[in-house]
Scaffold this motif. Structure first.
Motif, PDB file in Angstrom:
ATOM      1  N   ASN A 149     -92.733 -80.532  40.307  1.00  0.00           N
ATOM      2  CA  ASN A 149     -92.866 -80.758  38.866  1.00  0.00           C
ATOM      3  C   ASN A 149     -91.873 -81.792  38.343  1.00  0.00           C
ATOM      4  O   ASN A 149     -91.973 -82.219  37.194  1.00  0.00           O
ATOM      5  CB  ASN A 149     -92.758 -79.452  38.069  1.00  0.00           C
ATOM      6  N   ASN A 150     -90.900 -82.194  39.177  1.00  0.00           N
ATOM      7  CA  ASN A 150     -89.914 -83.183  38.756  1.00  0.00           C
ATOM      8  C   ASN A 150     -89.566 -84.084  39.929  1.00  0.00           C
ATOM      9  O   ASN A 150     -89.042 -83.606  40.938  1.00  0.00           O
ATOM     10  CB  ASN A 150     -88.657 -82.470  38.222  1.00  0.00           C
ATOM     11  N   ILE A 151     -89.865 -85.375  39.784  1.00  0.00           N
ATOM     12  CA  ILE A 151     -89.456 -86.377  40.771  1.00  0.00           C
ATOM     13  C   ILE A 151     -88.502 -87.334  40.075  1.00  0.00           C
ATOM     14  O   ILE A 151     -88.873 -87.997  39.107  1.00  0.00           O
ATOM     15  CB  ILE A 151     -90.658 -87.158  41.328  1.00  0.00           C
ATOM     16  N   ASN A 152     -87.269 -87.393  40.551  1.00  0.00           N
ATOM     17  CA  ASN A 152     -86.287 -88.326  40.000  1.00  0.00           C
ATOM     18  C   ASN A 152     -85.670 -89.102  41.153  1.00  0.00           C
ATOM     19  O   ASN A 152     -84.855 -88.573  41.915  1.00  0.00           O
ATOM     20  CB  ASN A 152     -85.211 -87.584  39.212  1.00  0.00           C
ATOM     21  N   LEU A 153     -86.074 -90.366  41.279  1.00  0.00           N
ATOM     22  CA  LEU A 153     -85.572 -91.250  42.332  1.00  0.00           C
ATOM     23  C   LEU A 153     -84.884 -92.455  41.706  1.00  0.00           C
ATOM     24  O   LEU A 153     -84.933 -93.568  42.234  1.00  0.00           O
ATOM     25  CB  LEU A 153     -86.720 -91.695  43.240  1.00  0.00           C
ATOM     26  N   SER A 154     -84.220 -92.252  40.586  1.00  0.00           N
ATOM     27  CA  SER A 154     -83.614 -93.356  39.836  1.00  0.00           C
ATOM     28  C   SER A 154     -82.311 -93.838  40.474  1.00  0.00           C
ATOM     29  O   SER A 154     -81.658 -93.112  41.222  1.00  0.00           O
ATOM     30  CB  SER A 154     -83.349 -92.922  38.399  1.00  0.00           C
ATOM     31  N   ILE A 175     -91.629 -88.032  36.093  1.00  0.00           N
ATOM     32  CA  ILE A 175     -91.480 -88.978  37.196  1.00  0.00           C
ATOM     33  C   ILE A 175     -90.531 -90.070  36.716  1.00  0.00           C
ATOM     34  O   ILE A 175     -90.876 -90.891  35.869  1.00  0.00           O
ATOM     35  CB  ILE A 175     -92.817 -89.592  37.637  1.00  0.00           C
ATOM     36  N   ASP A 176     -89.319 -90.056  37.247  1.00  0.00           N
ATOM     37  CA  ASP A 176     -88.294 -91.038  36.884  1.00  0.00           C
ATOM     38  C   ASP A 176     -88.035 -91.927  38.097  1.00  0.00           C
ATOM     39  O   ASP A 176     -87.456 -91.479  39.095  1.00  0.00           O
ATOM     40  CB  ASP A 176     -87.011 -90.334  36.446  1.00  0.00           C
ATOM     41  N   LEU A 177     -88.480 -93.177  37.995  1.00  0.00           N
ATOM     42  CA  LEU A 177     -88.299 -94.158  39.071  1.00  0.00           C
ATOM     43  C   LEU A 177     -87.476 -95.343  38.582  1.00  0.00           C
ATOM     44  O   LEU A 177     -87.534 -96.429  39.151  1.00  0.00           O
ATOM     45  CB  LEU A 177     -89.662 -94.645  39.571  1.00  0.00           C
ATOM     46  N   SER A 178     -86.698 -95.133  37.542  1.00  0.00           N
ATOM     47  CA  SER A 178     -85.962 -96.232  36.914  1.00  0.00           C
ATOM     48  C   SER A 178     -84.854 -96.771  37.813  1.00  0.00           C
ATOM     49  O   SER A 178     -84.386 -96.104  38.730  1.00  0.00           O
ATOM     50  CB  SER A 178     -85.364 -95.754  35.581  1.00  0.00           C
ATOM     51  N   ARG A 179     -84.459 -98.009  37.524  1.00  0.00           N
ATOM     52  CA  ARG A 179     -83.336 -98.664  38.208  1.00  0.00           C
ATOM     53  C   ARG A 179     -83.567 -98.761  39.712  1.00  0.00           C
ATOM     54  O   ARG A 179     -82.733 -98.388  40.523  1.00  0.00           O
ATOM     55  CB  ARG A 179     -82.037 -97.900  37.934  1.00  0.00           C
ATOM     56  N   ASN A 180     -84.740 -99.277  40.086  1.00  0.00           N
ATOM     57  CA  ASN A 180     -85.034 -99.611  41.465  1.00  0.00           C
ATOM     58  C   ASN A 180     -85.509-101.064  41.515  1.00  0.00           C
ATOM     59  O   ASN A 180     -85.184-101.850  40.623  1.00  0.00           O
ATOM     60  CB  ASN A 180     -86.071 -98.646  42.034  1.00  0.00           C
TER      61      ASN A 180
END
Length: 334
Positions: A149-154, A175-180
């Motif tokens: 329910n929570n993906i954070n790969l920032s 879904i947090d994919l920021s700063r990649n």
């Protein structure tokens, strides 16, 4: 009643014996889980942050950076933060069958890719790997973990495109994919969600192209596409009957007429700075009583700033560098 000397001596001896026994633990983690954790510790080079992971102690009660399920004493959380440990994410993480949360944070020497072995974790709800130096793509295989329910790969070094298959996760909320360093377009499939409270945070990447029109049918709570190279019309993301509370489209190349856009009443963050948005500021902005952050600077807007609501509470920097905006807090219209 008189107690015999022999019975008294027996009681004293019994008390002395009991006092030498080790304390009874109310919790004892699984021997399987302990073995796996010790393997993970070894794979990470036996770092100081895991110094409490000792073979002769209980991993549920004595070990730092792990948590246990209170009903079955199985490891359900691994949280390693703020360490100079070196290496890759151990494949053995996938051998903790009751794991619900993986949290690796502020580990600058953590490298490599996300291991596919985590697809074995049928109860995993939160995958949070942030501020590391992992590389590779956002794995397509994450869509196999239906409990997420929570993906954070920032704040990592991930590359490639965003897998369209992530939209197949039935319980996903964030879904947090920021700063990649992600590239490509926003997948059309993200317009197929049936979830009411959903957060997408994909800022500070290199995404390009238009936002798919299908996203206009969704009821997102938070959208952050800032600092990419997205183009075209984004006005369909707004609407009076939506649950949108936070939207940041700043520093892209969006171009659309802002004049007739309508806003959900709960909106508290609206940032559109550094785009090519034109038209006038809608009068409906004055009805947003929860507005806390507002910025439309560096666009092509024109006309008088509507009076009322909270619009005059923001300084000129929220409005300047537009084509011909005027009125408080900018100079008066001529």
């Amino acid at each position: 009643m008189e107690v015999s000397p022999g019975l008294s001596l027996l009681c004293v001896a019994l008390l002395l014996f009991v006092s030498t026994l080790p304390p009874i633990s109310l919790s004892a983690c699984s021997s399987h889980d302990k073995e796996v954790l010790l393997r993970i510790k070894e794979d990470l080079g036996n770092p100081y942050v895991l110094a409490s992971w000792l073979k002769d102690t209980d991993c549920c009660t004595d070990w730092y950076a792990v948590g246990c399920n209170s009903t079955n004493d199985r490891i359900n959380l691994i949280s390693i933060q703020y360490s100079n440990l070196s290496g890759e994410i151990p494949a053995a993480v996938g051998d903790l069958p009751y794991l619900q949360t993986i949290f690796f944070h502020k580990l600058p020497n953590l490298v490599g890719t996300i291991p596919e072995t985590i697809t074995a974790l049928k109860f995993l709800q939160q995958l949070r790997i942030t501020w590391t130096n992992i590389t590779g793509t956002v794995p397509d295989f994450l869509s196999k973990i239906k409990s997420l329910n929570n993906i954070n790969l920032s704040f990592n070094n991930l590359t490639g495109s965003i897998p369209s298959s992530l939209s197949e996760l039935p319980d996903i909320r964030t879904i947090d994919l920021s700063r990649n360093k992600l590239t490509g377009s926003i997948p059309e499939t993200f317009g197929s969600f049936e979830i009411q409270d959903f957060y997408i945070i994909w800022s500070h990447n290199q995404l390009s192209g238009p936002i798919p029109g299908s996203l206009g049918a969704q009821n997102f709570t938070k959208l952050d596409f800032s600092r990419n190279d997205l183009t075209g019309d984004a006005s369909f993301l707004f609407g009076k009957n939506k649950g949108l509370q936070y939207i940041d489209l700043s520093r892209n190349n969006f171009s659309f007429d802002f004049s007739d856009v309508e806003f959900p009443s709960e909106l508290y963050n609206l940032d559109l700075n550094h785009n090519k948005i034109y038209g006038t500021l809608p009068a409906g902005l004055t009805e947003l009583s929860n507005l806390q952050n507002f910025n439309v600077s560096y666009n092509r807007l024109c006309g008088q700033i509507p009076t009322g609501g909270k619009l005059q509470s923001f300084d000129q920097y929220s409005y300047f560098h537009n084509k011909c905006l005027c009125g408080d807090p900018l100079p008066a219209c001529q």
